[in-house]
Scaffold this active site. Structure first.
Site, PDB file in Angstrom:
ATOM      1  CG  ASP A   1      71.866  27.442 -14.813  1.00 52.93           C
ATOM      2  OD1 ASP A   1      71.086  26.583 -14.360  1.00 52.93           O
ATOM      3  OD2 ASP A   1      72.368  27.371 -15.951  1.00 52.93           O
TER       4      ASP A   1
ATOM      5  N   GLY B   1      72.727  25.235 -23.601  1.00 53.38           N
ATOM      6  CA  GLY B   1      71.416  25.586 -24.132  1.00 53.38           C
ATOM      7  C   GLY B   1      71.471  26.280 -25.477  1.00 53.38           C
TER       8      GLY B   1
ATOM      9  CG  LEU C   1      86.056  20.571 -24.492  1.00 45.89           C
ATOM     10  CD1 LEU C   1      86.672  21.775 -23.788  1.00 45.89           C
ATOM     11  CD2 LEU C   1      86.886  19.322 -24.243  1.00 45.89           C
TER      12      LEU C   1
ATOM     13  N   GLY D   1      74.463  26.273 -27.559  1.00 46.51           N
ATOM     14  CA  GLY D   1      75.546  25.817 -28.422  1.00 46.51           C
ATOM     15  C   GLY D   1      76.507  24.892 -27.691  1.00 46.51           C
ATOM     16  CB  CYS D   2      79.037  22.717 -28.889  1.00 49.91           C
ATOM     17  SG  CYS D   2      77.686  21.675 -29.505  1.00 49.91           S
TER      18      CYS D   2
END
Length: 454
Positions: free
Chosen positions: A286, A171, A167, A173-174
């Site tokens: 963030d 920073g 999806l 991983g996915c």
């Protein structure tokens, strides 16, 4: 301990019985074996016809054939008794040994049963538990323990983390789409913790999302630890991130003016909860369009709390400068000063993205970039220029008075001096009247909205 007591209660009495039996045999034997030395019954002479001493005569009498026969019968009885006792002892010891082996196997079986039960419990934390937590998210407290999801379950739900289920990418991983039993969908963020930073972000995000609860903050469904990889399972947001909607293939075509204002309002509500209602307050640190996720109705929820900071716990020495270029407030970037006004600055940048459809930082040349704040600021305060920089997708679809009001809020949020920026509560109050009632605001839309002069 129970086995020792059993040995003491059974073995010791048998030993005493055997000892008494031997003593009884010895006592019965003594009168037959001993004769008076002083009164021998027979005198034996040698070849030299010399008389034999009384002691020698008594000795000869003791080992006479009759006495040897009696001794033979006595020894036979003793041997039989010893054999019987030995057999009894062997039988008892064998029985006790078998009991000991049986107890060990029974304990081992209980231990294995508990292990299987624990494994089944973890394995049972599948769809039923996950969906149950998700469905009751608004009714239960998030202060309890978060569910631990089995790794094999995540593998099956993501088709072994297939690329077709990705999806998004972060920073560390996915994020994968996961389909559990009964077609229950969720999002799984995979983090490869090669260093302390990733491990720290994982622990912080799980801890914070487990403690906070708000309809405009992503819901945590569970987590998993597998070797050097960490997984966080969230509710699935069907429309992905705001970044993808604005800057992806659709270029914001699905986001009308009112939906954009709704997204801004939802985000402001989430920030107000973090800044004003959490105790102690939480600074997200963030906030960006990729961390604002949209469900099937384009309701926005803030995600990714790995860099979040508890207000009051940070200083220049113990906090590492983190964030995303284009969203980081100037005072934090230059001086390391982090406050809730840093989140307000990032919110102002997102508001500009919603207005203009531009990225927060765009490349002008291979070596030069320009921020959306620097580019837009001169035009945001000029009413004649402002309509020309609005995203073409929503151009001429809003009341100009609302456009000017949103632009004014954005300008205040991105002020270089943090003290000039408003509190997120003030921003929230400014946006509520611009959002239709059916989308969570107070605006009553009576007719089609079109461009109107101020």
């Amino acid at each position: 301990m129970n086995l020792l007591l059993l040995l003491r209660s059974v073995f010791v009495p048998i030993c005493l019985f055997c000892l008494s039996l031997l003593l009884s045999f010895n006592n019965a034997r003594l009168p037959d074996l001993i004769t008076p030395i002083s009164s021998p019954t027979t005198t034996i002479t040698t070849n030299a016809n010399q008389p034999i001493s009384p002691i020698f005569a008594a000795t000869v009498q003791v080992v006479s054939p009759g006495m040897m026969k009696n001794n033979h019968h006595m020894n036979k009885r003793i041997l039989i008794a010893l054999i019987v006792v030995s057999c009894a002892l062997c039988a008892i010891l064998s029985t006790l040994f078998c009991l000991w082996i049986f107890r060990l196997k029974k304990k081992s079986h209980k231990s294995d049963s508990k292990s299987v039960q624990r494994a089944d419990t973890v394995r049972g934390l599948s769809l039923g538990t996950i969906s149950g937590k998700f469905n009751s998210i608004r009714r239960i407290s998030k202060k309890g323990s978060v569910s631990i999801i089995e790794y094999q379950l995540l593998e099956a739900a993501t088709d072994n983390f297939s690329e077709s289920n990705i999806l998004g990418e972060g920073g560390f991983g996915c994020v994968y789409k996961a389909c559990f039993d009964n077609n229950f969908l969720a999002a799984v963020k995979r983090m490869d913790v090669g260093g302390q930073d990733a491990e720290r972000e994982f622990e912080k995000e799980v801890d914070l999302l487990n403690r906070i609860q708000h309809p405009d903050i992503i819901s945590l469904l569970g987590y998993c630890i597998h070797d050097e990889t960490r997984f966080i399972i969230y509710e699935l947001m069907q429309n992905g991130s705001l970044e993808r909607q604005l800057h992806g293939p659709s270029h914001g075509s699905a986001l009308t003016w009112h939906i954009r204002m709704k997204i801004a309002l939802d985000t402001a509500r989430a920030l107000e909860y973090l800044h004003e209602n959490c105790n102690p307050p939480v600074i997200h640190r963030d906030l960006k369009s990729s961390n604002i996720l949209l469900d099937s109705n384009f309701k926005a929820k803030i995600s990714d709390f790995g860099l979040a900071v508890i207000s009051g716990s940070q200083n220049k020495n113990n906090i590492k400068l983190s964030g995303t270029l284009g969203y980081v407030a100037p005072e934090y970037l230059l001086d390391g000063k982090l406050t809730d006004k840093s989140d307000v600055y990032a919110f102002g940048v997102i508001l500009l993205e919603l207005l203009m459809g531009r990225k927060p930082v765009e490349k002008m040349t291979p070596t030069q970039c320009q921020s959306i704040v620097t580019w837009a600021m001169p035009q945001l305060t000029d009413r004649s220029k402002l309509p020309n920089i609005v995203d073409p997708v929503i151009k001429n679809t809003m009341d100009l008075k609302h456009l000017f009001q949103v632009a004014a809020v954005a300008v205040l949020c991105v002020q270089p001096e943090p003290s000039y920026r408003p509190l997120i509560t003030d921003v929230l109050h400014s946006l509520v009247p611009l959002v239709p009632v059916d989308l969570g605001g107070t605006l009553r839309v009576t007719e089609s909205v079109g461009p109107q002069s101020a």
